[in-house]
Design a protein around this motif. Structure first.
Motif, short mmCIF file in Angstrom:
data_model
loop_
_atom_site.label_atom_id
_atom_site.label_comp_id
_atom_site.label_asym_id
_atom_site.label_seq_id
_atom_site.Cartn_x
_atom_site.Cartn_y
_atom_site.Cartn_z
N ALA A 7 0.67 -1.05 0.15
CA ALA A 7 -0.09 -0.01 0.11
C ALA A 7 0.86 1.17 -0.01
O ALA A 7 1.91 1.22 0.53
N PRO A 8 0.40 2.27 -0.69
CA PRO A 8 1.38 3.54 -0.71
C PRO A 8 1.46 4.03 0.50
O PRO A 8 0.36 4.15 1.26
N PRO A 9 2.48 4.64 0.99
CA PRO A 9 2.32 5.41 2.15
C PRO A 9 1.68 6.47 2.29
O PRO A 9 1.27 7.30 1.37
N ALA A 10 0.93 6.79 3.67
CA ALA A 10 0.38 7.97 3.91
C ALA A 10 0.90 9.31 3.49
O ALA A 10 2.01 9.35 3.98
N LYS A 11 0.20 10.20 2.90
CA LYS A 11 1.04 11.48 2.76
C LYS A 11 0.84 12.11 4.00
O LYS A 11 0.00 12.17 4.65
N SER A 15 -2.13 13.75 6.83
CA SER A 15 -2.01 13.60 8.29
C SER A 15 -1.99 14.78 8.89
O SER A 15 -2.76 15.05 9.99
N LEU A 16 -1.24 15.62 8.31
CA LEU A 16 -1.39 17.09 8.88
C LEU A 16 -2.81 18.01 8.68
O LEU A 16 -3.20 18.54 9.67
N GLU A 18 -5.72 16.39 8.60
CA GLU A 18 -6.71 15.66 9.61
C GLU A 18 -6.44 16.35 11.08
O GLU A 18 -7.36 16.66 11.77
N THR A 19 -5.25 16.50 11.38
CA THR A 19 -4.64 17.22 12.65
C THR A 19 -5.37 18.52 12.81
O THR A 19 -5.91 19.05 14.00
N ILE A 20 -5.41 19.47 11.89
CA ILE A 20 -5.59 20.77 12.01
C ILE A 20 -7.21 20.76 11.94
O ILE A 20 -7.75 21.56 12.74
N ARG A 21 -7.89 20.02 11.06
CA ARG A 21 -9.21 19.90 11.09
C ARG A 21 -9.69 19.46 12.46
O ARG A 21 -10.66 20.07 13.06
#
Length: 258
Positions: A7-11, A15-16, A18-21
Motif C-alpha cells: 500500500a502506498p505510504p500515507a501522505k 495527516s497534517l 486531519e490534525t488541523i481539522r
C-alpha cells in the motif's frame, strides 16, 4: 512471482490536514460551549468572602438569564437587551459586566430587583423597609487578595425569595458597623436594573456606591455562578512547586455556590 503490491505510504500532508481539522473542530466546540452554556471564571478578590474565596475557580451557567451581547467573546454589538429576557432571582450569585467598563467582569450577589427599596441602616440590610433577618455565627478571620487578615464575624442571612422561588439562606462577613457602606440612603432600583452587594459587606465596591458600581443594567448579566471546580490558596511563590499539593483547597472542589 509475488504480484502483491505494498500500500502506498500515507501522505504527510493528509495527516497534517486531519490534525488541523481536529484542532479547529475542538476550538469551535469549545467556543460554542463557552458562549452558550458554561464559562469558567476565577475569583481575584475577597469581596464575596465567605461564599467565594480568593483563588476559587467556578463555572457560570450562561442560559440562566438569556443572552445579551456580553454573553459572547468580544461582546459584539449585534443586538440590544436580552434574548430571552429572564429576570434573575433575589439572592443569585451572578457574573456581570462592570458598569463603568464593560470589559471587566464582576461577581456579586443580587439583593435588589426592579422596584425594590434597598437600604443599610447601622450595618443591617433592609429590603422594602423590612429588616433582613440574620443569625450570628461567631468570629471569622478572612484573607484578602493582598494576603491581609481581616477579623470579623460571620452571619447567616436570609434574603426574601422572588419570582416564585423561596428565601435564599447564605453567609455574610461583617468587619465593622462604621463607614458609608453601613449607613446608606434608601435606594429605589429602577426598571431594567438590579442592585448587587458583596457577601463581604465591608470590603466590597458594589451598588451601595453610586460612583463605583451603582445600579447594574440587566443587559450586563453574563450568567449565574454554579459550582467551584478548583480552588487554590497561593500562599507561596509559584516556583515553590513542592507546596502545590498542600495549597489546593480539596474540600471546596465540586461545591455548589449558594
Amino acid at each position: 512471482m509475488n504480484t502483491t503490491q505494498d500500500a502506498p505510504p500515507a501522505k504527510a500532508g493528509s495527516s497534517l490536514g486531519e490534525t488541523i481539522r481536529t484542532v479547529v473542530y475542538a476550538l469551535l466546540i469549545a467556543l460554542l460551549v463557552r458562549s452558550f452554556l458554561v464559562e469558567p471564571f476565577n475569583i481575584p478578590s475577597g469581596s464575596m468572602i465567605p461564599t467565594l474565596q480568593v483563588g476559587d475557580y467556578l463555572f457560570v451557567w450562561k442560559p440562566a438569564y438569556g443572552y445579551s451581547r456580553f454573553s459572547f467573546p468580544f461582546s459584539p454589538d449585534l443586538f440590544s437587551g436580552r434574548i430571552p429576557d429572564i429576570e434573575p432571582h433575589r439572592g443569585d450569585v451572578a457574573v456581570f459586566r462592570y458598569t463603568h467598563d464593560t470589559s471587566v467582569d464582576y461577581i456579586k450577589r443580587i439583593v435588589g430587583l426592579p422596584g425594590d427599596h434597598i437600604q443599610v441602616r447601622d450595618g443591617e440590610l433592609y429590603i422594602n423597609n423590612v429588616l433582613v433577618p440574620r443569625k450570628d455565627d461567631g468570629d471569622y478571620v478572612a484573607v484578602d487578595e493582598q494576603r491581609h487578615e481581616l477579623a470579623g464575624r460571620l452571619f447567616t442571612e436570609t434574603l426574601p425569595g422572588s419570582g416564585g422561588h423561596g428565601p435564599v439562606v447564605h453567609q455574610i462577613l461583617r468587619l465593622t458597623d462604621d463607614g458609608e457602606q453601613n449607613h446608606t440612603p434608601d435606594y429605589l432600583v429602577p426598571p431594567g436594573y438590579f442592585f448587587a452587594m458583596g457577601d463581604d459587606r465591608d470590603d466590597s465596591a458594589d451598588s451601595r456606591f453610586m460612583n463605583e458600581l451603582g445600579y447594574v443594567p440587566m443587559e450586563n448579566l453574563v450568567g449565574k455562578a454554579m459550582f467551584i471546580f478548583f480552588s487554590y490558596d497561593a500562599r507561596h511563590p509559584v516556583w515553590e512547586f513542592w507546596y502545590w499539593p498542600s495549597e489546593v483547597r480539596w474540600s471546596r472542589i465540586g461545591t455548589w455556590v449558594h
